[in-house]
Design an enzyme around this catalytic site. Structure first.
Site, PDB file in Angstrom:
ATOM      1  N   LYS A 117      11.607  21.829  32.838  1.00 26.50           N
ATOM      2  CA  LYS A 117      12.309  22.114  34.085  1.00 26.50           C
ATOM      3  C   LYS A 117      13.583  22.895  33.818  1.00 26.50           C
ATOM      4  O   LYS A 117      13.874  23.898  34.486  1.00 26.50           O
ATOM      5  CB  LYS A 117      12.650  20.813  34.816  1.00 26.50           C
ATOM      6  CG  LYS A 117      13.269  21.035  36.193  1.00 26.50           C
ATOM      7  CD  LYS A 117      14.177  19.911  36.611  1.00 26.50           C
ATOM      8  CE  LYS A 117      15.554  20.069  35.983  1.00 26.50           C
ATOM      9  NZ  LYS A 117      16.555  19.127  36.537  1.00 26.50           N
ATOM     10  N   ASP A 135      11.649  19.808  40.034  1.00 27.09           N
ATOM     11  CA  ASP A 135      12.567  18.674  39.969  1.00 27.09           C
ATOM     12  C   ASP A 135      12.096  17.620  40.973  1.00 27.09           C
ATOM     13  O   ASP A 135      11.008  17.724  41.532  1.00 27.09           O
ATOM     14  CB  ASP A 135      14.006  19.121  40.245  1.00 27.09           C
ATOM     15  CG  ASP A 135      14.213  19.560  41.690  1.00 27.09           C
ATOM     16  OD1 ASP A 135      13.228  19.669  42.454  1.00 27.09           O
ATOM     17  OD2 ASP A 135      15.380  19.792  42.064  1.00 27.09           O
TER      18      ASP A 135
END
Length: 211
Positions: A117, A135
């Protein structure tokens, strides 16, 4: 319009010019801020990093900080002890490779505390690479809108989003979904009544069935 077209249109209506809400002025500041943002809010991270980056405004100055000094600067955010270790290690790694954040996924993933991420956010913002960072907000919105299964992990969600949406939309869409999840499709008390995408939302459909 099909579902994908509806989602893209509504995201553009709501967030025509989305951007990362982490504050940074240098490439390494973004990398460090994204790492610090795990399981805490961008607002909280900005409160921590603004005075830190202002006082220690080069990698060399950041590298002069001891672990305990870093902890003191970031202790108001979650998991600050572990993040302080990552922070110090990332700074050291960046200095070793010349003091810049590389446009290289493999190199970034080898850095302490840097996961997929974080890499996607960094590459998207710094180098305009087509990426979708998943996320907690993107994960939640994707599953509510039926773009992914409830059982999918974040990598599966990312892969499904990349398959469903045009590649040239990925980076913008990532920011839009983050903002949509943060301010509209919230985990608690989502603003469903005014949502133009609720026809696709499984949570709304399940709620309607129970009425």
């Amino acid at each position: 319009m099909n579902k994908i077209e509806c989602i893209l249109e509504e995201m553009d209506n709501l967030f025509p010019n989305p951007k990362c809400e982490l504050n940074y002025s240098k490439d390494y500041e973004l990398l460090l801020a994204v790492m610090l943002s795990a399981q805490t809010t961008d607002k909280r991270v900005n409160m921590v990093t603004e005075p830190l980056f202002n006082e220690f405004d080069t990698l060399e100055k950041l590298n002069s900080l001891s672990l305990s000094e870093i902890e003191n600067h970031i202790k108001s955010i979650g998991m600050y002890k572990q993040k302080a270790k990552h922070f110090k290690a990332i700074v050291e790694s960046l200095i070793e490779i010349g003091g810049f954040v590389p446009n290289n996924r493999d190199m970034l993933l080898k850095m302490s505390g840097v996961g997929r991420k974080t890499v996607n956010v960094v590459l998207s913002n710094l180098y305009n690479e087509p990426c979708i960072a998943v996320d907690t907000h993107v994960n939640r919105v994707s599953k509510r809108l039926g773009l992914a299964k409830e059982s999918d992990d974040v990598l599966e969600v990312e892969n499904k989003l990349m398959k469903k949406f045009p590649k040239d939309k990925w980076s913008k869409l990532h920011h839009q979904l983050v903002l949509f999840g943060r301010y509209n499709c919230k985990a608690v008390n989502p603003e469903c009544d005014d949502c133009k995408l609720k026809q696709f939302c499984k949570d709304v459909r399940e709620y309607e069935k129970k009425k």
